[in-house]
Design an enzyme around this catalytic site. Structure first.
Site, mmCIF file in Angstrom:
data_model
loop_
_atom_site.group_PDB
_atom_site.id
_atom_site.type_symbol
_atom_site.label_atom_id
_atom_site.label_comp_id
_atom_site.label_asym_id
_atom_site.label_seq_id
_atom_site.Cartn_x
_atom_site.Cartn_y
_atom_site.Cartn_z
ATOM 1 N N CYS A 1 0.830 -1.145 -0.226
ATOM 2 C CA CYS A 1 0.042 0.006 -0.005
ATOM 3 C C CYS A 1 0.976 1.311 -0.055
ATOM 4 C CB CYS A 1 -0.610 -0.123 1.464
ATOM 5 S SG CYS A 1 -1.892 -1.235 1.477
ATOM 6 N N ARG B 1 1.685 1.633 -5.797
ATOM 7 C CA ARG B 1 1.745 0.441 -4.764
ATOM 8 C C ARG B 1 0.269 -0.350 -4.416
ATOM 9 N NH1 ARG B 1 6.240 0.523 -1.761
ATOM 10 N NH2 ARG B 1 5.339 -0.089 -0.127
ATOM 11 N N TRP C 1 -3.837 -1.528 -1.130
ATOM 12 C CA TRP C 1 -3.687 -2.748 -1.902
ATOM 13 C C TRP C 1 -4.486 -3.790 -1.031
ATOM 14 C CZ3 TRP C 1 -3.176 -4.383 -6.802
ATOM 15 C CH2 TRP C 1 -2.932 -5.752 -7.067
ATOM 16 N N ASN D 1 0.547 -0.209 5.972
ATOM 17 C CA ASN D 1 1.012 -1.303 4.866
ATOM 18 C C ASN D 1 1.526 -2.314 5.585
ATOM 19 O OD1 ASN D 1 2.045 -2.345 2.550
ATOM 20 N ND2 ASN D 1 3.728 -0.753 2.467
ATOM 21 N N GLY D 2 0.855 -3.536 5.125
ATOM 22 C CA GLY D 2 1.316 -4.782 5.873
ATOM 23 C C GLY D 2 0.244 -5.672 6.184
ATOM 24 N N GLU E 1 6.847 -22.251 -18.358
ATOM 25 C CA GLU E 1 6.750 -20.808 -17.873
ATOM 26 C C GLU E 1 7.855 -19.911 -18.343
ATOM 27 O OE1 GLU E 1 4.910 -19.045 -16.730
ATOM 28 O OE2 GLU E 1 5.899 -17.453 -16.017
ATOM 29 N N LYS F 1 8.048 -16.738 -20.746
ATOM 30 C CA LYS F 1 8.705 -15.327 -20.229
ATOM 31 C C LYS F 1 9.560 -14.693 -21.398
ATOM 32 C CE LYS F 1 6.867 -14.116 -17.316
ATOM 33 N NZ LYS F 1 5.513 -14.970 -17.356
ATOM 34 N N GLU G 1 7.238 -13.731 -24.450
ATOM 35 C CA GLU G 1 6.259 -12.375 -24.302
ATOM 36 C C GLU G 1 7.025 -10.905 -24.132
ATOM 37 O OE1 GLU G 1 3.619 -12.046 -21.148
ATOM 38 O OE2 GLU G 1 5.026 -13.288 -19.771
ATOM 39 N N HIS H 1 10.242 -37.434 -30.889
ATOM 40 C CA HIS H 1 9.019 -37.851 -31.689
ATOM 41 C C HIS H 1 8.782 -36.544 -32.494
ATOM 42 C CE1 HIS H 1 8.183 -41.066 -29.243
ATOM 43 N NE2 HIS H 1 8.474 -40.462 -28.014
ATOM 44 N N LYS I 1 -1.797 -6.292 -19.129
ATOM 45 C CA LYS I 1 -1.620 -7.071 -17.867
ATOM 46 C C LYS I 1 -2.887 -7.916 -17.387
ATOM 47 C CE LYS I 1 0.273 -7.987 -14.328
ATOM 48 N NZ LYS I 1 1.421 -9.127 -14.253
HETATM 49 C C1 AGP Z 1 1.974 -13.949 -18.001
HETATM 50 O O1 AGP Z 1 3.440 -13.362 -18.032
HETATM 51 C C2 AGP Z 1 1.324 -13.058 -19.027
HETATM 52 N N1 AGP Z 1 1.095 -11.683 -18.200
HETATM 53 C C3 AGP Z 1 -0.125 -13.911 -18.959
HETATM 54 O O2 AGP Z 1 0.084 -15.091 -19.481
HETATM 55 C C4 AGP Z 1 -0.815 -13.996 -17.463
HETATM 56 O O3 AGP Z 1 -0.253 -14.857 -16.859
HETATM 57 C C5 AGP Z 1 -2.610 -14.482 -17.883
HETATM 58 O O4 AGP Z 1 -3.023 -13.524 -18.910
HETATM 59 C C6 AGP Z 1 -3.013 -14.946 -16.767
HETATM 60 O O5 AGP Z 1 -3.406 -13.473 -15.921
HETATM 61 P P1 AGP Z 1 -4.144 -13.779 -14.841
HETATM 62 O O6 AGP Z 1 -3.322 -14.665 -13.664
HETATM 63 O O7 AGP Z 1 -4.318 -12.365 -14.234
HETATM 64 O O8 AGP Z 1 -5.262 -14.556 -14.794
#
Ligand code: AGP
Length: 607
Positions: free
Chosen positions: A2, A27, A74, A100-101, A480, A484, A487, A503, A602
């Site tokens: 926060c 924050r 937050w 905050n915490g 994963e 990373k 993207e 395969h 995001k």
């Molecule tokens: C991951 O780095 C991406 N930003 C994206 O795959 C993300 O994980 C996905 O859109 C799911 O988002 P969420 O966890 O907010 O549901």
């Protein structure tokens, strides 16, 4: 996370409070509020939602007082609302606090205070602190605050204001940041972070854990918890405003990668007291024995976390788990009924594919659990049960600390279920809890030497194709890692179960192709080693991720990054860190926009 601000001086406090909250909105932005001492009364205004909602409410009603506190939230306890917005006060509105915490023992303190007749109006842990101050105040503000701090447990930065002490603000710090800005002409500033302060002064005091600051307009003094004076050095801030918002890091992504030890620790701490507890679930053997199938449903990184969660639950609870992409789940007529538990994982709690899968699961009669980072989010409100990760706001599009807090949450959930069903011997649970507690420090250790990873990113960052391979949990982490890299650096990266290479994909492994080989899982190590030999035989460049001590692997690899040794169930939390850093530095090498990669958002709130 926060944002806290405070002002005491000769000017209108509200100007600094609003300017400071604007600088700290990254924050947290669930709600915001201010309290300003205007002499005969304390002016208070709060608003759910972004800071603009509060500014709208204040438009024609700005208080004139010269001492005040403010907060942008937050949510961790209590969904976003006007009532849960800070500042919080005692029964008689004489004491105000912003926080905050997490106050870990707030429930028992709240019960004790209610038994003494205190009336609570919010669902937050913070309000307990205001009533405790009322309970302990006998004329000495500093002593009362010290008595309050002696009673609360958890992580916090706190800022107190008292109607009876209109010339003083008191700040206290434990685990969460708090900075005092030293004003020039009879004014001083308090804030959670430097961006709020540097427009007014670059002379600051950075509070350490245990510090208590007594801030007046012409003086700033410090005592410890025992009331003994502390001498503190002035810290001159050299950062520019934009760098300061990222805590001195160049990008939010790097800041958030480095916040993982704290995010994981904050996610663990409310659920460990000798054993794993989830008071918010309150499940029992009857409830769990009635479940004959579990789905984990999510998107992107959260889906990859779900793949790891499957291993945890199947290994520790011995119940069948299927993991589904949310965008596929509801279109394949899934076999779901009232004996099904559907776990949805979502950092934002707003991903429309995941929300739709959750609603469809409920329509089919399933029990539903959300694992999410946002209190009061659509998914949190829709699910029957909710577990919150405590990662704090994740600003970078690429999810990092959300992933590791999702993993640790699902590990604890599996342990919690195993405790109830006795599906794992008590001594094994105890052993795993001991290892779990070490993870935040081991993540820090993994973050301590990034130079080799920077070098690899510079050496291979201009390749068009990169492969990630692994078996078992290593394959989950490989997925994963590949996401990373894709993207944020726009390199075409693919993850493959290393046993699957022969395969088809092996046809793409030619001289010089970088292959990131995860080899942390002892149970499949020999097989993984033969796959590494397969790609080396085709002259690939192989970078290995291995558990410390496995030096025998080095002779088969071009490079190796070791992560600390722990149980193979927990190693994904460590193995993912070099992959996050590799993606980050590759994106830097290629001059990409790390925090805001092209075409992405995001939170994907469209299908
Ligand atoms: C991951 O780095 C991406 N930003 C994206 O795959 C993300 O994980 C996905 O859109 C799911 O988002 P969420 O966890 O907010 O549901």
């Amino acid at each position: 996370m926060c944002g806290i601000v405070g002002y005491i001086g000769g000017k209108k406090a509200i100007d600094f409070l609003l300017d400071g909250l604007t600088k700290l909105e990254y924050r947290g932005y669930d709600s915001a509020g201010v309290a300003v001492n205007c002499g005969e009364n304390i002016f208070v205004e709060k608003a759910v939602g972004r800071l603009d909602s509060l500014k709208e409410k204040l438009k024609n009603n700005l208080p004139v007082g010269t001492i005040g506190i403010g907060h942008t939230r937050w949510a961790t306890h209590g969904r976003p609302s006007d009532l849960n917005a800070h500042p919080h006060s005692d029964c008689h509105k004489n004491f105000f606090v912003v926080h905050n915490g997490i106050i870990e023992n707030y429930l028992q303190l709240k019960e004790q205070l209610i038994a003494k007749g205190h009336k609570f109006i919010s669902e937050t842990d913070t309000e307990v602190v205001a009533h405790l101050l009322e309970e302990n105040y006998h004329g000495d503000f500093v002593l009362a605050v010290r008595d309050v701090l002696a009673k609360i447990e958890g992580s916090y930065s706190l800022l107190f204001m008292s109607k009876f002490d209109p010339d003083t603000l008191i700040a206290a710090k434990q685990d969460n940041p708090l900075i005092i800005g030293i004003g020039k002409d009879g004014e001083n500033f308090i804030a959670s972070d430097i961006p709020a302060i540097i427009p007014f002064t670059r002379q600051t005091y950075i509070l350490n854990d245990g510090d208590i600051a007594i801030v007046k307009k012409d003086s700033i003094s410090f005592v410890n918890r025992q009331g003994l004076p502390i001498d503190k050095k002035i810290f001159h801030v050299k950062w520019n405003a934009q760098a300061a918002e990222k805590g001195g890091y160049e990008h939010f992504m790097l800041k958030e990668i480095n916040e993982q030890p704290k995010a994981v620790r904050d996610t663990i701490s409310p659920h460990l007291n000798g054993k794993v507890t989830f008071n918010e679930l309150n499940w029992n053997a009857d409830f769990l024995n009635d479940i004959n199938k579990i789905y984990i449903v999510a998107c992107g990184t959260a889906y990859h976390a779900g793949l790891v969660g499957k291993f945890y639950i199947e290994k520790l609870v011995r119940k069948l788990v299927e993991v589904d992409l949310a965008s596929e789940f509801r279109y394949r007529n899934p076999i779901v009924d009232n004996k099904t538990l559907v776990i949805v994982v979502s950092q934002s709690g707003e991903t429309s594919d995941t929300l739709a899968a959750l609603k469809e699961s409920k329509r089919l009669g399933a029990k539903t659990l959300a694992v999410t980072n946002v209190v009061g989010s659509s998914i949190a409100r829709e699910a029957e049960f909710v577990i919150h990760t405590a990662a704090g706001p994740e600003i970078a599009v690429a999810s990092t600390k959300a992933y590791t807090t999702q993993l640790i949450s699902m590990f604890m959930l599996a342990l919690y279920m195993a405790q109830i069903l006795k599906s794992v011997p008590a001594e094994e649970i105890e052993r795993l809890i001991k290892l779990l507690k070490k993870i935040p420090a081991q993540i820090s250790e993994t973050l301590s030497d990034v130079e080799p990873i920077k070098t690899f990113a510079q050496m291979y960052g201009f390749n068009d194709d990169v492969f990630y391979i692994g078996r078992s949990l290593d394959y989950c982490v490989a997925l994963e890692g590949a996401l990373k890299l894709k993207e944020i650096s726009y390199i075409h990266a693919e993850a493959y179960a290393s046993g699957e290479l022969k395969h088809g994909t092996l046809a793409l492994i030619v001289e010089g192709v970088p292959v990131i080989a995860l080899a942390t899982q002892k149970s499949v190590y020999e097989k993984t080693l033969s796959n590494i030999k397969e790609v080396k035989a085709r002259d690939a460049i192989v970078i290995g991720i291995a558990a410390a001590g496995n030096t025998s692997l080095e002779k088969y690899l071009d490079h190796v990054i070791f992560v600390p040794e722990t149980d193979e169930l927990l190693i994904p939390l460590l193995a993912v860190v070099p992959l996050q850093l590799l993606a980050y530095y590759a994106a830097i090498t290629r001059g990409c926009d790390v925090d805001k990669p092209r075409n992405l958002a995001k939170s994907v709130t469209v299908e």
